[in-house]
Design a protein around this motif. Structure first.
Motif, PDB file in Angstrom:
ATOM      1  N   GLU A  30      25.194  78.518  72.701  1.00  0.00           N
ATOM      2  CA  GLU A  30      24.453  78.870  71.629  1.00  0.00           C
ATOM      3  C   GLU A  30      24.804  78.310  70.170  1.00  0.00           C
ATOM      4  OE1 GLU A  30      24.090  83.028  71.019  1.00  0.00           O
ATOM      5  OE2 GLU A  30      23.329  83.337  72.995  1.00  0.00           O
ATOM      6  N   ASN A  90      29.029  81.796  51.487  1.00  0.00           N
ATOM      7  CA  ASN A  90      28.691  82.910  51.816  1.00  0.00           C
ATOM      8  C   ASN A  90      28.649  83.994  50.677  1.00  0.00           C
ATOM      9  OD1 ASN A  90      26.985  83.197  54.673  1.00  0.00           O
ATOM     10  ND2 ASN A  90      29.045  82.113  55.183  1.00  0.00           N
ATOM     11  N   ASN A 110      22.505  78.830  59.202  1.00  0.00           N
ATOM     12  CA  ASN A 110      22.478  80.351  58.917  1.00  0.00           C
ATOM     13  C   ASN A 110      22.443  80.640  57.555  1.00  0.00           C
ATOM     14  OD1 ASN A 110      22.367  80.849  61.632  1.00  0.00           O
ATOM     15  ND2 ASN A 110      24.610  80.907  61.855  1.00  0.00           N
ATOM     16  N   GLU A 169      19.081  80.425  55.689  1.00  0.00           N
ATOM     17  CA  GLU A 169      18.414  81.233  56.037  1.00  0.00           C
ATOM     18  C   GLU A 169      18.694  82.481  55.283  1.00  0.00           C
ATOM     19  OE1 GLU A 169      15.621  81.917  57.981  1.00  0.00           O
ATOM     20  OE2 GLU A 169      15.663  79.801  58.255  1.00  0.00           O
ATOM     21  N   LYS A 170      19.805  82.560  54.812  1.00  0.00           N
ATOM     22  CA  LYS A 170      20.608  83.783  54.042  1.00  0.00           C
ATOM     23  C   LYS A 170      20.049  83.579  52.583  1.00  0.00           C
ATOM     24  CE  LYS A 170      24.767  86.296  52.939  1.00  0.00           C
ATOM     25  NZ  LYS A 170      26.156  86.390  53.278  1.00  0.00           N
ATOM     26  N   LYS A 201      24.645  74.592  62.993  1.00  0.00           N
ATOM     27  CA  LYS A 201      24.180  75.923  62.969  1.00  0.00           C
ATOM     28  C   LYS A 201      24.778  76.833  61.796  1.00  0.00           C
ATOM     29  CE  LYS A 201      24.222  79.975  65.947  1.00  0.00           C
ATOM     30  NZ  LYS A 201      24.582  80.726  67.151  1.00  0.00           N
ATOM     31  N   TYR A 202      25.865  76.669  61.419  1.00  0.00           N
ATOM     32  CA  TYR A 202      26.644  77.347  60.457  1.00  0.00           C
ATOM     33  C   TYR A 202      25.713  77.156  58.891  1.00  0.00           C
ATOM     34  CZ  TYR A 202      30.965  77.959  62.984  1.00  0.00           C
ATOM     35  OH  TYR A 202      31.591  78.401  63.855  1.00  0.00           O
ATOM     36  N   TYR A 203      25.353  75.683  58.723  1.00  0.00           N
ATOM     37  CA  TYR A 203      24.501  75.564  57.630  1.00  0.00           C
ATOM     38  C   TYR A 203      23.305  76.037  57.703  1.00  0.00           C
ATOM     39  CZ  TYR A 203      28.268  72.371  56.291  1.00  0.00           C
ATOM     40  OH  TYR A 203      29.588  71.885  55.972  1.00  0.00           O
ATOM     41  N   THR A 263      27.759  77.196  69.110  1.00  0.00           N
ATOM     42  CA  THR A 263      28.695  77.802  68.447  1.00  0.00           C
ATOM     43  C   THR A 263      30.026  76.871  68.671  1.00  0.00           C
ATOM     44  OG1 THR A 263      29.248  79.347  70.129  1.00  0.00           O
ATOM     45  CG2 THR A 263      27.889  79.930  68.115  1.00  0.00           C
TER      46      THR A 263
END
Length: 277
Positions: A192, A210, A264, A267-268, A260-262, A194
């Protein structure tokens, strides 16, 4: 293969802020890659480290398959002639959904790639406007409501086609899912997107970003972080495209993990902005 330590350094949040990062990444990719081709395709083409990155655009068609839906592993396979299940006339390969003789809907080609279904070039930087246009066109012609008065077989085919088109569209629309799907087509397994071996320093920086999102007190604060994420994702998109073009699949996989980290965090940020409304 591009060393993972090099990727961790090049893909750190600080490095992504500078356009020079992309040039460095491409130079590393160019110096380490020798493209392999199918034995029935063109002869092996070796890419040298001193190749001008500006020539990349001229070489795209040599690497990506010109036939949407085919891959470097199967582009020389022979074509199987199929006939319409209703009128028995030969089917036109350029019209995979309907028979050109009797206009009856055909059974879905279950093993067709999403790129072929959506009539898109097999490229990471595909035209999303063309993709959306194709999606609307297919849904208008394949939607089950159009077949309510047709035979049971036609209704079944319509439902299958519609579901497959929806899945293909959702997969190809977003860069992350598109990139992971391209790796899947090449036999590269991903968890996925990761990366369990992500650098601790990189993860610490992500935690700080974050926390900054959580502590944002105004829309301006959140928007600033959002703009930073868009910039990082744009640079990553170019780097992933370069890696895929060169056949550096493990490098592309590591870069997609960064994406994927960025994504996410982006979206936050959107969720945070909705709190101010």
């Amino acid at each position: 293969m591009l060393p993972l330590n090099t990727l961790r350094v090049l893909c750190s949040p600080r490095a992504l802020l500078h356009r020079s990062w992309l040039t460095t990444t491409r130079q590393c990719v160019y110096k380490t890659v020798t493209r392999r081709t199918s034995t029935c395709g063109p002869k092996e083409d070796t890419w040298h480290g001193n190749k001008d990155p500006k020539a990349l655009g001229k070489e795209r068609r040599r690497i990506y398959s010109p036939n949407p839906g085919s891959s470097n592993r199967s582009y020389c396979a022979g074509q199987v002639q199929l006939n319409c299940w209703s009128c028995k006339q030969p089917l036109d390969a350029t019209s995979p959904f309907f028979c050109t003789s009797c206009n009856v809907i055909q059974s879905p080609e279950e093993d067709a790639s999403y790129f072929k279904i959506m009539d898109c070039d097999v490229t990471f930087t595909l035209d999303t406007h063309k993709l959306q246009k194709r999606y609307l066109q297919l849904q208008r012609s394949l939607h089950p409501d159009n077949f309510s008065q047709k035979s049971g077989k036609e209704q079944q085919y319509s439902e299958s086609h519609s579901a497959l088109v929806n899945k293909a569209y959702r997969t190809l629309l977003k860069p992350l899912s598109r990139g992971l799907y391209m790796l899947e087509l090449e036999g590269v397994r991903t968890d996925e997107g990761t990366d369990s071996g992500a650098d601790s320093g990189f993860l610490m920086e992500l935690m700080e970003i974050n926390e900054a999102v959580d502590e944002a007190r105004t829309p301006e604060d959140a928007n600033k972080i959002g703009r930073d994420m868009k910039g990082k994702l744009a640079v990553l998109t170019e780097a992933i495209d370069a890696a895929l073009l060169e056949g550096e699949l493990q490098a592309a996989k590591a870069l997609l993990a960064q994406m994927k980290y960025y994504a996410n965090i982006e979206e936050k940020v959107k969720e945070k902005l909705s709190e101010f409304m």
